[in-house]
Structure formats: C-alpha cells, structure tokens
Motif scaffolding. Sequence first.
Motif, PDB file in Angstrom:
ATOM      1  N   LEU A 196      50.673  32.977  41.551  1.00  0.00           N
ATOM      2  CA  LEU A 196      50.141  31.609  41.500  1.00  0.00           C
ATOM      3  C   LEU A 196      50.941  30.630  42.353  1.00  0.00           C
ATOM      4  O   LEU A 196      50.391  29.657  42.857  1.00  0.00           O
ATOM      5  CB  LEU A 196      50.100  31.120  40.051  1.00  0.00           C
ATOM      6  N   SER A 197      52.239  30.882  42.508  1.00  0.00           N
ATOM      7  CA  SER A 197      53.077  29.938  43.257  1.00  0.00           C
ATOM      8  C   SER A 197      52.985  30.140  44.766  1.00  0.00           C
ATOM      9  O   SER A 197      53.263  29.235  45.542  1.00  0.00           O
ATOM     10  CB  SER A 197      54.540  30.062  42.817  1.00  0.00           C
ATOM     11  N   ASP A 198      52.553  31.327  45.191  1.00  0.00           N
ATOM     12  CA  ASP A 198      52.454  31.627  46.620  1.00  0.00           C
ATOM     13  C   ASP A 198      51.044  31.309  47.129  1.00  0.00           C
ATOM     14  O   ASP A 198      50.047  31.789  46.581  1.00  0.00           O
ATOM     15  CB  ASP A 198      52.773  33.101  46.871  1.00  0.00           C
ATOM     16  N   VAL A 199      50.977  30.489  48.178  1.00  0.00           N
ATOM     17  CA  VAL A 199      49.682  30.022  48.691  1.00  0.00           C
ATOM     18  C   VAL A 199      48.776  31.180  49.105  1.00  0.00           C
ATOM     19  O   VAL A 199      47.596  31.220  48.763  1.00  0.00           O
ATOM     20  CB  VAL A 199      49.893  29.060  49.889  1.00  0.00           C
ATOM     21  N   SER A 200      49.330  32.133  49.822  1.00  0.00           N
ATOM     22  CA  SER A 200      48.534  33.250  50.331  1.00  0.00           C
ATOM     23  C   SER A 200      48.018  34.143  49.197  1.00  0.00           C
ATOM     24  O   SER A 200      46.818  34.446  49.123  1.00  0.00           O
ATOM     25  CB  SER A 200      49.377  34.080  51.296  1.00  0.00           C
ATOM     26  N   SER A 201      48.912  34.578  48.309  1.00  0.00           N
ATOM     27  CA  SER A 201      48.492  35.481  47.222  1.00  0.00           C
ATOM     28  C   SER A 201      47.569  34.760  46.230  1.00  0.00           C
ATOM     29  O   SER A 201      46.675  35.371  45.654  1.00  0.00           O
ATOM     30  CB  SER A 201      49.713  36.045  46.494  1.00  0.00           C
ATOM     31  N   ARG A 202      47.767  33.459  46.054  1.00  0.00           N
ATOM     32  CA  ARG A 202      46.900  32.700  45.151  1.00  0.00           C
ATOM     33  C   ARG A 202      45.459  32.698  45.650  1.00  0.00           C
ATOM     34  O   ARG A 202      44.510  32.822  44.877  1.00  0.00           O
ATOM     35  CB  ARG A 202      47.412  31.268  45.020  1.00  0.00           C
ATOM     36  N   GLY A 203      45.314  32.548  46.975  1.00  0.00           N
ATOM     37  CA  GLY A 203      43.966  32.554  47.543  1.00  0.00           C
ATOM     38  C   GLY A 203      43.243  33.862  47.301  1.00  0.00           C
ATOM     39  O   GLY A 203      42.038  33.895  47.099  1.00  0.00           O
ATOM     40  N   GLN A 204      43.998  34.975  47.298  1.00  0.00           N
ATOM     41  CA  GLN A 204      43.396  36.302  47.139  1.00  0.00           C
ATOM     42  C   GLN A 204      43.263  36.716  45.678  1.00  0.00           C
ATOM     43  O   GLN A 204      42.277  37.323  45.284  1.00  0.00           O
ATOM     44  CB  GLN A 204      44.275  37.339  47.859  1.00  0.00           C
ATOM     45  N   HIS A 205      44.271  36.404  44.866  1.00  0.00           N
ATOM     46  CA  HIS A 205      44.328  36.971  43.511  1.00  0.00           C
ATOM     47  C   HIS A 205      44.474  35.927  42.399  1.00  0.00           C
ATOM     48  O   HIS A 205      44.628  36.297  41.235  1.00  0.00           O
ATOM     49  CB  HIS A 205      45.515  37.947  43.396  1.00  0.00           C
ATOM     50  N   GLY A 206      44.451  34.660  42.777  1.00  0.00           N
ATOM     51  CA  GLY A 206      44.706  33.608  41.795  1.00  0.00           C
ATOM     52  C   GLY A 206      43.771  33.635  40.604  1.00  0.00           C
ATOM     53  O   GLY A 206      44.199  33.484  39.454  1.00  0.00           O
ATOM     54  N   TYR A 207      42.489  33.866  40.863  1.00  0.00           N
ATOM     55  CA  TYR A 207      41.502  33.854  39.782  1.00  0.00           C
ATOM     56  C   TYR A 207      41.803  34.930  38.739  1.00  0.00           C
ATOM     57  O   TYR A 207      41.881  34.652  37.535  1.00  0.00           O
ATOM     58  CB  TYR A 207      40.100  34.053  40.358  1.00  0.00           C
ATOM     59  N   ASP A 208      41.995  36.169  39.208  1.00  0.00           N
ATOM     60  CA  ASP A 208      42.285  37.272  38.275  1.00  0.00           C
ATOM     61  C   ASP A 208      43.592  37.037  37.531  1.00  0.00           C
ATOM     62  O   ASP A 208      43.706  37.344  36.339  1.00  0.00           O
ATOM     63  CB  ASP A 208      42.366  38.604  39.037  1.00  0.00           C
ATOM     64  N   ALA A 209      44.591  36.472  38.218  1.00  0.00           N
ATOM     65  CA  ALA A 209      45.897  36.219  37.594  1.00  0.00           C
ATOM     66  C   ALA A 209      45.780  35.192  36.469  1.00  0.00           C
ATOM     67  O   ALA A 209      46.356  35.365  35.391  1.00  0.00           O
ATOM     68  CB  ALA A 209      46.896  35.744  38.648  1.00  0.00           C
ATOM     69  N   VAL A 210      45.024  34.139  36.710  1.00  0.00           N
ATOM     70  CA  VAL A 210      44.848  33.078  35.700  1.00  0.00           C
ATOM     71  C   VAL A 210      44.078  33.602  34.490  1.00  0.00           C
ATOM     72  O   VAL A 210      44.442  33.331  33.343  1.00  0.00           O
ATOM     73  CB  VAL A 210      44.142  31.849  36.331  1.00  0.00           C
TER      74      VAL A 210
END
Length: 621
Positions: A196-210
Amino acid sequence: MSQMEKKAGLLRRTSSSKKPLKEKVVLMYDEIFSKEDPAKNNPRFWDELFLMKVNLEYLESKLESVDGEEVQRIQDNINSLFHHCIQALGEEHQIKVVNALQTLCALFRGVHQKNKSASGFDIINVLMGFDKAEQRMKDLMERLDSLLCGDGSESLKSLCLKLLLCLVTVTDNISQNTILEYVMINSIFEAILQILSDVSSRGQHGYDAVVLLALLVNYRKYESVNPYIVKLSIVDDEPTLDGMGMVVHQALTEYNRQYKDKEEENQGGFFSTLTSMVGSMFIADADEKLSVQTNEAILLALYEAVHLNRNFITVLAQSHPEIDIAATPATPTPTTPTTPLGTTPPSLDMMSNPELPLDPNLQTSNLLITFLKYASIVMQDTKDEHRLNSARLCLIILTCIAEDQYADAFLHDDNINFRVNLHKMPMRHRKKAVDKNIPSRPLVCAVLDLMVEFIVTHMMKDFPMDLYLRCVQIIHKLLCYQKKCRIRLHYTWRELWSALINLLKFLLSNETTLLAKHNIFHLALLVVNLFNMFITYGDTFLPTSNSYDELYYEIVRMHQVFDNLNCMVLRVSTNTGQWKEAASKVTHALVNVRAIINHFNPKIESYAAVNHISQLSEEQK
C-alpha cells in the motif's frame, strides 16, 4: 468434446474403440489419489508435477468426489502434495512457483467444499496433518511474505494475494475458518502495508491488499485478540494510510462512474421517452435498470480504517482534482484461479499517479465526497437484503465520522466548501435536480442532505427501522457538535424539520402494522428530542433569529401531527402493555413542543376569527 471430458482432461478420441487420451497432469493427479506413494516408482514425480500446467477444475472436482473412507486412505498423499507445494514456492523456476500457488488454491477450495460440515480441525488434518500443521503453515506464510516483499514479478505477487484471499474466503463465516489461526500467528501485515505504501505495487495490487486486510481484521474480532486489529489501529505512516485511502477512493469512484454511465444511458433511450409519455408508471423499472453491483468488500475496508485508526480520518479530508477517469485505459490483470467475493478491482490507473495535474477550473474532491456520492446511490434502494446491508454499513461509517472531533471540524469548516452532487431517487412529486444549481457549502450540508433524502424516500411498508435510527442519531451527533462549538450553519433547516414531521406522521398512520415488528416509540423519541435541541439550544447554532420563527412556524403549522402523537402515546402509556414505558418517555419529551403549540394556536385562531381569515400565510403567523 463434452463438458465431462474437458473436466477429466481428455485430449481427444482417436477412434470409437480406443480410450480417450488424458493430459499427463491428470494422470499424475490420479496417482496422488491412489493409495500408493506416487514418488515410490518415480523419484522425480513432484519435480515433474510442478512443471505441468495445473488443471484446477479436475483437481478440485477430484477432491470433492472422494468419500470419507477414501480420504483416510489418501491423506498421506494429500499431505505430501501440500508439503511439496510449499517447497516449490522456494524454487527459482517461476513456472513451478505459479503452479504451486494455483495447486494450493485448488487444495484449499476442494477440501473445504468437500468438508463443509466438517470441523476446521478435520480439514487441517486432511491438508497437512495435525502433527505438522504448525510448521507447514509457518513455512507457507514465510514463503508468501518473501514473495510479496521481494523483487519478483508482479504476476507472482498477484497470485500470492489471490491465494491468501482464497484461503480467507473458503468458509461462509470467516471466524469458522480454523486455518486462519496460523495466519494470525504468522502475520503478513507488514507485507500488506508495504504494497500500500509503494506507488507502483499499490497500482497493481492495492485492491486485493486492502480487501485481504479488511477480511483478516474481521477474524474472531470479538472473541480473541486479533493482531491485525491491534496493528491497524496504530499505523501512523502517512504514505501507507494515503495508499489505503487512494485504493478505497478509486474503487468507489469506479462504482459512481458506472452508475452515472448507466443513468445517462437510460435517460437518452426509448425507455426514457416511453416513461415520459405515460408519467411515472415505470419508475420502479428504471430504478432496477440503474442498479450496479455494490462493493461491500471495499466498504468494509473503509469502515475498519475509519473505526480502528484515528489517523485515517485525515485521509478522508485530503483534497485532489476531480478528474473524469472514464477514458483511462484498463490495466490488464493476470489470469488467476479465483476472484473472491465476486468483486473485481477497479480497472483504473489513478492509484499509481503520485501527482495529479492541477487546474484552477477543476472541482476538487476527496475520499469523503466520493463516499457520500456512493452512499447516496446505495441508499436509494434497500428492498433486497444485499443493498440493505450496504446502506447499513454506509450509515455505520457515517456514524464513526460524526463521532470524531477532527472529522467534525473538517465537515463544518466554513473556509473549505465543496459542491457535492448527491444522487436522488426518482419520485413522482419532484423534478430531477440540475447539477449546476448545487451551491458550494461546508461538507456537513451534504451529510445532512443525505440524511434528509433517506428519511423522505424510505417510508414504506417494509420499514427499515434500524437505518432510520442510525440516520436520526447521525443528525443528533452533528447538532451536538454545532451546539458545543457554537457553529451557525447556513443550512435549509426547514427541509430537515419537514422531513422529521412527515416521519412522525408516517409512524402514526402505520402504528398497528409497525408496532407488530418495531418499537416505534424509540424512533419517535429521537425525532422529538431533535426538535427539543432546536427549541432549547437553537440560539447557539441556528444562523439567524428568523430561523427560530421558521421553526415555530413549522411546529404550529403541523400541530395536528404532534397532537395526534401526544394522544397516541398517552393512550399507550396509560394502558398496561410492553410499550407502556417507551410511550411515557415520548409523552415527557413532547412538553416543549406542546407548550409552543398551546401558546401560539389560540392567538392565531383568535386573530383569524377577528379578521375573518380562514387560513393565515406564513408572514401573518
């Protein structure tokens, strides 16, 4: 080829007399489901298995088809498969890692599907064996954590999250999923925060992580100490909180956009023309056509963030340009074995934009505004249980916001104004509001508008009592803050007073029907107490002295409703019955309102009689 043949992994029929050929991976699965150790005659069995493309459907159906006795016979082989899957996650060969992740997904789903009535301990035993379960799950969680935090491919990280979501959602009730005890012990909380804190990974995986975090927080949250709850409540890292807010904001924005697109689509077609020809006959049908699948998963994540972490409240208020993102290209997502909860992440790329272009002509927005728009859509239709639960969760979130001092300060800040276009239910007696007419006001006005809209539009036979209680309590909390801080809000209070009086009128008209299911006196008491707040403390928060005149005018104009309410509660409180005490509380609460009516009514009637006027205007009164 028939569906059955496909499931069994049949390749083709060479002739009518010969048996159809099977995929090699299917033959290897069959070996696992035999009593013999598959590696006994082929020492390289497990290495070869994870080089083969997984046949998820066949493996799951095979697990579901075995009976109790058969499970006991092949348990060692299933345990061995589970163990070798975990080992394969440490391989450098990416194909092996991908196949191992997908195989684990099939194992979790297949075993749970087969043993829906079985206890969690039986499932743990079948998958990995009691004696080795703790070590197996420790190894699995460590490997997943390493893959999520490492420099591996994005598709692998996506599969890791999908596997975890699969594991978390295999049971209908998350608290009955005993395997999650090991996920509590071997936390992946830090890995989720890193995404969630990393801009790149959030764009790809943020939804599933949340979504994963929201689900893990709900595991036995009232029964034992959940480490994810404790850790989420103390997060104060700004990039992480901002990242979480961005993911939630993006998902809600996508929903609002889809709804708006459907609305515009319906307004321009034959259906719209037909509706205008025959009046409002088909309004219900129009409403059905506008329904878009709600996203409870992301709503749950927003609730947990607002409820558990006070620092997240600041994220709600962060302003950014409101951009039309309909034309943004979709980001391709890797093929995955499952889409948990029936939801899909937003196909928008704004989450990965650290900076957005600023334009002075652009309307600014924030997460709270986006949520209010979302709530205004969801709360329109509460006829089915699914949408009723969504509306309930929206009101619970608003309650949390109204109870927070920082949020209240932001909501009432007269220097920060927004133009919030709430969606309103189509009704026969009113015209559709034009977007351009919406004034720029403090955000609390939009919250009050949403509450008034709900009160006006949900007086129906299947009365949503708990939603009305929450709605009135939110208004009460906001008024308490205004009274405490002496904030004179320039709001059209008359609309609120009118809605509350009409609500009382509805309760009176449907007394018999409603009392069979609900304690209507509790709601009536809350409504009357709102009027008492305006009467007693209005001088501290009503904008002008004329506001008091308008309040008294509304009370006197609608005195018949209050008189009828008084008669009803007197009747119930003087008789013995289950509502006696509840009704007597309303009787005491009506003292102020009745004093105003008894003071002004005789004078008004006398003035009308002397001047031979049958009905007085507002100015004359």
